[in-house]
Motif scaffolding. Structure first.
Motif, mmCIF file in Angstrom:
data_model
loop_
_atom_site.group_PDB
_atom_site.id
_atom_site.type_symbol
_atom_site.label_atom_id
_atom_site.label_comp_id
_atom_site.label_asym_id
_atom_site.label_seq_id
_atom_site.Cartn_x
_atom_site.Cartn_y
_atom_site.Cartn_z
ATOM 1 N N ASN A 126 0.832 -1.205 0.000
ATOM 2 C CA ASN A 126 0.000 0.000 0.000
ATOM 3 C C ASN A 126 0.871 1.262 0.000
ATOM 4 O OD1 ASN A 126 -1.464 2.259 1.570
ATOM 5 N ND2 ASN A 126 -3.113 0.878 0.957
ATOM 6 N N PRO A 127 0.715 2.122 -1.004
ATOM 7 C CA PRO A 127 1.587 3.298 -1.107
ATOM 8 C C PRO A 127 1.452 4.231 0.103
ATOM 9 C CG PRO A 127 0.354 2.962 -3.145
ATOM 10 C CD PRO A 127 -0.217 2.024 -2.131
ATOM 11 N N TYR A 128 0.248 4.344 0.648
ATOM 12 C CA TYR A 128 0.081 5.249 1.791
ATOM 13 C C TYR A 128 0.834 4.709 3.015
ATOM 14 C CZ TYR A 128 -1.820 8.226 5.378
ATOM 15 O OH TYR A 128 -1.924 9.116 6.416
ATOM 16 N N TYR A 129 0.732 3.384 3.251
ATOM 17 C CA TYR A 129 1.483 2.821 4.388
ATOM 18 C C TYR A 129 2.982 3.043 4.214
ATOM 19 C CZ TYR A 129 3.394 -0.284 7.854
ATOM 20 O OH TYR A 129 4.105 -0.761 8.913
ATOM 21 N N ARG A 130 3.458 2.852 2.991
ATOM 22 C CA ARG A 130 4.893 3.075 2.742
ATOM 23 C C ARG A 130 5.269 4.534 2.966
ATOM 24 N NH1 ARG A 130 7.615 -0.524 -1.480
ATOM 25 N NH2 ARG A 130 6.707 -2.548 -1.057
ATOM 26 N N ALA A 131 4.389 5.435 2.550
ATOM 27 C CA ALA A 131 4.674 6.860 2.728
ATOM 28 C C ALA A 131 4.705 7.217 4.214
ATOM 29 C CB ALA A 131 3.623 7.701 2.003
ATOM 30 N N ILE A 132 3.767 6.642 4.988
ATOM 31 C CA ILE A 132 3.755 6.898 6.430
ATOM 32 C C ILE A 132 5.005 6.332 7.083
ATOM 33 C CG2 ILE A 132 2.629 6.154 8.575
ATOM 34 C CD1 ILE A 132 1.140 8.412 7.394
ATOM 35 N N SER A 133 5.365 5.112 6.679
ATOM 36 C CA SER A 133 6.492 4.431 7.317
ATOM 37 C C SER A 133 7.803 5.196 7.108
ATOM 38 C CB SER A 133 6.594 3.012 6.762
ATOM 39 O OG SER A 133 7.644 2.317 7.371
#
Lengths: 250, 250
Positions: free
Chosen positions: B218-225
């Protein structure tokens, strides 16, 4: 409980320990969990302790007596030729003390007498070395992959160390980082408390370079504690907002 | 292990759970730890589970069978008049399942069969309520002082929730906050892992408003991480630097 960290930097070794001990929730005391022995310029050895207070005090006292009356009670950590040998001596002492109370004659307790230690220091021409010593007397050494050890209530304060540690950081930056880690722990867990003891042994100095205590009246600690809350909220608000589009299929 | 959070907002109840289960370090599986039952518009009930997987699956199955064949197997959580009564039913079921395997006939295990649950939902005219249910079957309820419950590996991800939680936050902000908390935990502990299940039950809707799964692609999870790592470092660097003047006596 307890929270102690030993950290290896290129600049030297940094140690930080809280001072709260508790037997249950209604018997809380302040004890220093950091002990040092040194022959300045030749060797410096520092021990951080967690676990059963009677065990850790016995270990420190035995090491202390041996180092003061060298001829009477060998082996002394002040005569050991390397930090590895010091770690073996301390590990054996820890194991013997636990064994004596856990399995010796007399009344048995329901609790164990376990204790875990962080040992760091530098002897002669050797580099600074950092060890974690288990109740069984065995131990592991820090490396560039795992450059710090935590004992006690380690979980709350681990994420920030994992993310912000840098082996090139200065002693001052390391103190700032560890104070953030300690503050996160203290805010989350009653069994860890101020004051905090701090020590730095500069690489190659083979002596305690700096040593001080930080209590709750310290303006810098207060600034870090409230400043970090604000900084976290600001950082959190600056992250990209979540929207349901982020999880829509396709 | 496991990491699950149930959180009470003015906007409703948010649930998040990881999906990793492990028996030792070499037996890792993916299981959903979030179960829901609802009569949309009338009631919604969600359960998050940690601990022994056989126990939690048995509890969910028993609740499930009772709710599907109401006339045969009372009492059903779909007939209970209040969330308090649902919590009692679930707590009793949990206690009975543990008791059956721990003290029943047959081979004894060295491990316990314990499990701890988070239960949340809304029934009829009542408000949304959130409970933590212990292996003994008793439970506590969230309040404005303690508006969220964590089960499993709760310590790593607690400090950010303590500092950034706000009862007025939107569902989207709560998802962002919990993803940061989950990411900190996943980075620190192998026993918690993606994918992550998310659910929201809007106040007064008495139904599952949103439900989705976030995996490591998930791109959003990666961005948050990665964004949170950078944000933490930036926030840390912005804090006032430490200097020895801060601890000089006088």
């Amino acid at each position: 409980m307890t929270y102690c960290v030993g950290m290896k930097l290129k600049a030297g070794l940094v140690f930080m320990s809280d001072t709260r001990t508790n037997a249950g929730i209604d018997s809380i005391s302040v004890f220093k969990k950091m002990s040092s022995w040194s022959v300045p310029g030749e060797r410096v050895i520092t021990l951080l302790s967690s676990g059963n207070l009677a065990t850790t005090q016995a270990v420190v006292s035995i090491i202390d007596e041996r180092s003061k009356a060298v001829k009477e009670r060998a082996p002394s950590i002040l005569e050991a030729p390397s930090m590895f040998q010091v770690a073996r001596l301390v590990g054996n002492t820890l194991r013997d003390v636990i064994q004596m109370h856990a399995n010796g004659p007399g009344q048995r307790a329901d609790t164990t007498f376990n204790s875990t230690l962080i040992l760091g220091g530098q002897i002669g021409d050797g580099p600074s070395r950092l060890f974690m010593i288990y109740p069984e007397g065995n131990f592991i050494e820090a490396s560039s992959d795992t450059p710090f050890f935590q004992i006690g209530e380690a979980k709350y304060g681990k994420p920030i160390i994992v993310r912000a540690y840098n082996p090139d950081m200065s002693f001052e930056d390391a103190v700032k980082l560890l104070l953030v880690s300690f503050d996160s722990t203290i805010k989350s867990n009653l069994s860890v408390g101020l004051p905090i003891d701090v020590q730095f042994c500069g690489e190659g100095e083979r002596a305690v370079t700096h040593e001080f205590r930080i209590n709750d009246a310290n303006p810098y600690y207060r600034a870090i504690s409230s400043g970090w809350s604000n900084a976290l909220r600001t950082a959190f608000n600056a992250l990209e907002p979540f929207s349901l589009d982020h999880v829509k299929p396709g």
